[in-house]
Design a protein around this motif. Structure first.
Motif, PDB file in Angstrom:
ATOM      1  N   SER A 155      72.173 -15.277  -3.133  1.00  0.00           N
ATOM      2  CA  SER A 155      72.767 -16.219  -2.159  1.00  0.00           C
ATOM      3  C   SER A 155      74.074 -16.798  -2.716  1.00  0.00           C
ATOM      4  CB  SER A 155      71.781 -17.340  -1.826  1.00  0.00           C
ATOM      5  OG  SER A 155      71.406 -18.006  -3.014  1.00  0.00           O
ATOM      6  N   ASN A 156      74.314 -16.614  -4.016  1.00  0.00           N
ATOM      7  CA  ASN A 156      75.594 -17.049  -4.603  1.00  0.00           C
ATOM      8  C   ASN A 156      76.728 -16.070  -4.317  1.00  0.00           C
ATOM      9  OD1 ASN A 156      74.697 -19.431  -5.681  1.00  0.00           O
ATOM     10  ND2 ASN A 156      74.504 -18.675  -7.786  1.00  0.00           N
ATOM     11  N   LEU A 157      76.381 -14.941  -3.701  1.00  0.00           N
ATOM     12  CA  LEU A 157      77.416 -13.929  -3.444  1.00  0.00           C
ATOM     13  C   LEU A 157      78.469 -14.485  -2.480  1.00  0.00           C
ATOM     14  CD1 LEU A 157      78.222 -11.128  -4.177  1.00  0.00           C
ATOM     15  CD2 LEU A 157      76.566 -10.194  -2.547  1.00  0.00           C
ATOM     16  N   ARG A 158      77.995 -15.162  -1.405  1.00  0.00           N
ATOM     17  CA  ARG A 158      78.950 -15.690  -0.412  1.00  0.00           C
ATOM     18  C   ARG A 158      79.835 -16.755  -1.046  1.00  0.00           C
ATOM     19  NH1 ARG A 158      75.759 -17.773   4.556  1.00  0.00           N
ATOM     20  NH2 ARG A 158      77.836 -18.555   5.078  1.00  0.00           N
ATOM     21  N   SER A 159      79.297 -17.539  -1.965  1.00  0.00           N
ATOM     22  CA  SER A 159      80.070 -18.647  -2.568  1.00  0.00           C
ATOM     23  C   SER A 159      80.762 -18.219  -3.858  1.00  0.00           C
ATOM     24  CB  SER A 159      79.116 -19.817  -2.866  1.00  0.00           C
ATOM     25  OG  SER A 159      78.068 -19.365  -3.712  1.00  0.00           O
ATOM     26  N   ASN A 160      80.674 -16.926  -4.194  1.00  0.00           N
ATOM     27  CA  ASN A 160      81.310 -16.383  -5.398  1.00  0.00           C
ATOM     28  C   ASN A 160      80.915 -17.153  -6.659  1.00  0.00           C
ATOM     29  OD1 ASN A 160      82.811 -14.626  -6.916  1.00  0.00           O
ATOM     30  ND2 ASN A 160      84.673 -15.904  -6.807  1.00  0.00           N
ATOM     31  N   ASN A 161      79.630 -17.301  -6.835  1.00  0.00           N
ATOM     32  CA  ASN A 161      79.120 -17.940  -8.062  1.00  0.00           C
ATOM     33  C   ASN A 161      78.243 -16.945  -8.829  1.00  0.00           C
ATOM     34  OD1 ASN A 161      79.236 -20.574  -5.978  1.00  0.00           O
ATOM     35  ND2 ASN A 161      80.002 -20.938  -8.055  1.00  0.00           N
ATOM     36  N   ALA A 162      77.831 -17.328 -10.046  1.00  0.00           N
ATOM     37  CA  ALA A 162      77.131 -16.389 -10.927  1.00  0.00           C
ATOM     38  C   ALA A 162      75.830 -15.873 -10.305  1.00  0.00           C
ATOM     39  CB  ALA A 162      76.816 -17.083 -12.258  1.00  0.00           C
ATOM     40  N   MET A 163      75.476 -14.654 -10.684  1.00  0.00           N
ATOM     41  CA  MET A 163      74.191 -14.047 -10.318  1.00  0.00           C
ATOM     42  C   MET A 163      73.895 -12.956 -11.334  1.00  0.00           C
ATOM     43  SD  MET A 163      75.539 -11.981  -7.024  1.00  0.00           S
ATOM     44  CE  MET A 163      76.804 -13.199  -6.830  1.00  0.00           C
ATOM     45  N   GLY A 164      72.738 -12.294 -11.189  1.00  0.00           N
ATOM     46  CA  GLY A 164      72.448 -11.278 -12.196  1.00  0.00           C
ATOM     47  C   GLY A 164      71.226 -10.449 -11.883  1.00  0.00           C
ATOM     48  N   THR A 165      70.808  -9.679 -12.862  1.00  0.00           N
ATOM     49  CA  THR A 165      69.637  -8.792 -12.767  1.00  0.00           C
ATOM     50  C   THR A 165      68.658  -9.191 -13.854  1.00  0.00           C
ATOM     51  OG1 THR A 165      70.969  -6.936 -11.954  1.00  0.00           O
ATOM     52  CG2 THR A 165      68.866  -6.391 -12.988  1.00  0.00           C
ATOM     53  N   VAL A 166      67.371  -9.307 -13.505  1.00  0.00           N
ATOM     54  CA  VAL A 166      66.342  -9.659 -14.491  1.00  0.00           C
ATOM     55  C   VAL A 166      65.434  -8.446 -14.685  1.00  0.00           C
ATOM     56  CG1 VAL A 166      64.543 -11.318 -15.136  1.00  0.00           C
ATOM     57  CG2 VAL A 166      66.387 -12.012 -13.592  1.00  0.00           C
ATOM     58  N   VAL A 167      65.077  -8.153 -15.944  1.00  0.00           N
ATOM     59  CA  VAL A 167      64.290  -6.964 -16.273  1.00  0.00           C
ATOM     60  C   VAL A 167      63.133  -7.318 -17.189  1.00  0.00           C
ATOM     61  CG1 VAL A 167      64.344  -4.649 -17.312  1.00  0.00           C
ATOM     62  CG2 VAL A 167      66.368  -5.538 -16.142  1.00  0.00           C
ATOM     63  N   GLY A 168      61.921  -6.874 -16.826  1.00  0.00           N
ATOM     64  CA  GLY A 168      60.760  -7.024 -17.717  1.00  0.00           C
ATOM     65  C   GLY A 168      60.182  -5.644 -17.993  1.00  0.00           C
ATOM     66  N   VAL A 169      59.895  -5.333 -19.256  1.00  0.00           N
ATOM     67  CA  VAL A 169      59.317  -4.041 -19.640  1.00  0.00           C
ATOM     68  C   VAL A 169      57.923  -4.301 -20.227  1.00  0.00           C
ATOM     69  CG1 VAL A 169      59.609  -1.898 -20.954  1.00  0.00           C
ATOM     70  CG2 VAL A 169      61.628  -3.160 -20.173  1.00  0.00           C
ATOM     71  N   TYR A 170      56.893  -3.796 -19.519  1.00  0.00           N
ATOM     72  CA  TYR A 170      55.493  -4.082 -19.877  1.00  0.00           C
ATOM     73  C   TYR A 170      54.804  -2.821 -20.400  1.00  0.00           C
ATOM     74  CZ  TYR A 170      56.014  -8.201 -16.690  1.00  0.00           C
ATOM     75  OH  TYR A 170      56.425  -9.367 -16.057  1.00  0.00           O
ATOM     76  N   ASP A 171      53.822  -3.000 -21.292  1.00  0.00           N
ATOM     77  CA  ASP A 171      53.024  -1.830 -21.713  1.00  0.00           C
ATOM     78  C   ASP A 171      51.634  -1.907 -21.096  1.00  0.00           C
ATOM     79  OD1 ASP A 171      52.039  -2.824 -25.129  1.00  0.00           O
ATOM     80  OD2 ASP A 171      51.741  -3.772 -23.157  1.00  0.00           O
ATOM     81  N   ALA A 172      51.622  -2.302 -19.822  1.00  0.00           N
ATOM     82  CA  ALA A 172      50.363  -2.366 -19.074  1.00  0.00           C
ATOM     83  C   ALA A 172      50.699  -2.187 -17.599  1.00  0.00           C
ATOM     84  CB  ALA A 172      49.671  -3.712 -19.298  1.00  0.00           C
ATOM     85  N   PRO A 173      49.720  -1.690 -16.804  1.00  0.00           N
ATOM     86  CA  PRO A 173      49.981  -1.508 -15.379  1.00  0.00           C
ATOM     87  C   PRO A 173      50.314  -2.845 -14.712  1.00  0.00           C
ATOM     88  CG  PRO A 173      47.971  -0.359 -16.049  1.00  0.00           C
ATOM     89  CD  PRO A 173      48.383  -1.213 -17.217  1.00  0.00           C
ATOM     90  N   LEU A 174      51.143  -2.849 -13.683  1.00  0.00           N
ATOM     91  CA  LEU A 174      51.552  -4.063 -12.984  1.00  0.00           C
ATOM     92  C   LEU A 174      50.624  -4.318 -11.795  1.00  0.00           C
ATOM     93  CD1 LEU A 174      55.402  -3.377 -13.059  1.00  0.00           C
ATOM     94  CD2 LEU A 174      54.050  -4.778 -14.634  1.00  0.00           C
ATOM     95  N   PRO A 175      50.305  -5.576 -11.468  1.00  0.00           N
ATOM     96  CA  PRO A 175      50.813  -6.793 -12.119  1.00  0.00           C
ATOM     97  C   PRO A 175      50.195  -6.991 -13.502  1.00  0.00           C
ATOM     98  CG  PRO A 175      49.182  -7.373 -10.455  1.00  0.00           C
ATOM     99  CD  PRO A 175      49.412  -5.892 -10.330  1.00  0.00           C
ATOM    100  N   ALA A 176      51.030  -7.414 -14.461  1.00  0.00           N
ATOM    101  CA  ALA A 176      50.598  -7.517 -15.856  1.00  0.00           C
ATOM    102  C   ALA A 176      50.849  -8.928 -16.384  1.00  0.00           C
ATOM    103  CB  ALA A 176      51.366  -6.515 -16.720  1.00  0.00           C
TER     104      ALA A 176
END
Ligand code: AFP
Length: 297
Positions: A101-122
């Protein structure tokens, strides 16, 4: 099957490799897509594009067995049984464009990544690595694993994508400086509101509406970020698998603490891929004060 460490490295290579392309595509994808995700939130064209690019890149990594995203209903089979045993594959959960939602206002945003060694949901205790890309004035990537937490600058030129480690041992400053609390004040329960009032008297407000940007402030300057349990939503807003668990893992590995209000987020029982949880992360003393404040009858 590749080793877990090489799979983790390959996952973050893939995430970094897509970052410049996602960033370059943002100007043309600030519009609503006309669809909603599993959490009932409207989805921007940028969300879908980031999800498609990251999904293709991550699913193609040898050693990834399962993939989930905030923008997808259920897990995608990427081939290979997921687990912690020798030869098992890993599961990857992402929020492809956190804070879109910060895209329209040109503010920071990003990508979050989690790497699990178990089936999801973990459980968060099944994380073997976590990280986030931050699209700010520059593109950075923070990666946490068993060796610690590092910050990289991600750049692209004619020869491809370059990752430069700018902080090899990222740790939370001992003296807190900033805070950021989500939700509306009238929707905060009285116990959190009292805690917030005490923090407001001590620290500087830094709330930008994108968790990755706000947590990056806390990791840089010390302090506390919260998207609390609300009177209207006791589980708060943020999703456990691809927002809360990865951020809690990163902050705890950086010497801070996390809580869902009663204990570490990493101990929250996983029940569903899109389940939500209250999120409190930051300096240990501030999280301890938070849990004491919420514990009062
Ligand atoms: P969007 O991805 O819809 O912008 O939501 C961002 C987010 O999931 C998280 O990054 C922020 O901390 C939080 O929601 C902001 O929520 P509010 O808009 O209610 O402050």
């Amino acid at each position: 099957m590749s080793s877990p460490d090489s799979t983790v490295d390959a996952v973050f290579d893939a995430v970094a490799a897509t970052a410049p392309e996602i960033r370059a595509a943002l100007p043309g994808r600030r519009v609503e897509s006309g669809t909603e995700n599993e959490s009932g939130e409207s989805v921007l064209a940028g969300d879908l594009y980031a999800d498609e690019l990251l999904g293709d890149a991550i699913i193609a990594v040898d050693g990834v067995g399962s993939f989930v995203s905030e923008e997808r209903e259920s897990a995608v089979d990427a081939g290979g049984a997921v687990g912690s045993g020798a030869g098992d594959a890993l599961a990857v959960a992402i929020d492809p464009l956190d804070g879109s939602s910060n895209l329209r206002s040109n503010n920071a945003m990003g990508t979050v990544v989690g790497v699990y060694d178990a089936p999801l949901p973990a459980s968060g205790r099944d994380l073997v690595a976590a990280g986030y890309v931050l699209y700010g004035p520059i593109t950075t990537m923070v990666v946490a694993d068993e060796t610690g937490v590092r910050e990289e600058v991600v750049t692209a030129d004619g020869d491809g994508v370059e990752r430069s480690v700018v902080e090899a041992d990222l740790s939370l400053p001992a003296t807190p400086t900033v805070y950021g609390f989500g939700g509306r004040v009238p929707d905060w329960p009285a116990d959190f509101r009292a805690y917030a009032r005490s923090i407001e008297d001590e620290l500087k407000l830094r709330y930008g509406g994108a968790m990755v940007g706000d947590v990056n402030q806390v990791l840089t300057y010390g302090g506390v970020f919260a998207y609390p349990a609300l009177r209207s939503a006791s589980e708060g807003k943020l999703r456990l698998q691809f927002e809360a668990n990865p951020i809690a893992y990163i902050v705890e590995r950086a010497g801070g603490a996390s809580s869902d209000g009663t204990g570490s987020i990493l101990d929250v029982e996983p029940e569903a891929v899109h389940q939500r949880t209250p999120v409190y992360v930051g300096n240990e003393a501030l999280i301890e004060r938070l849990e004491e404040a919420l514990d009062r009858e």
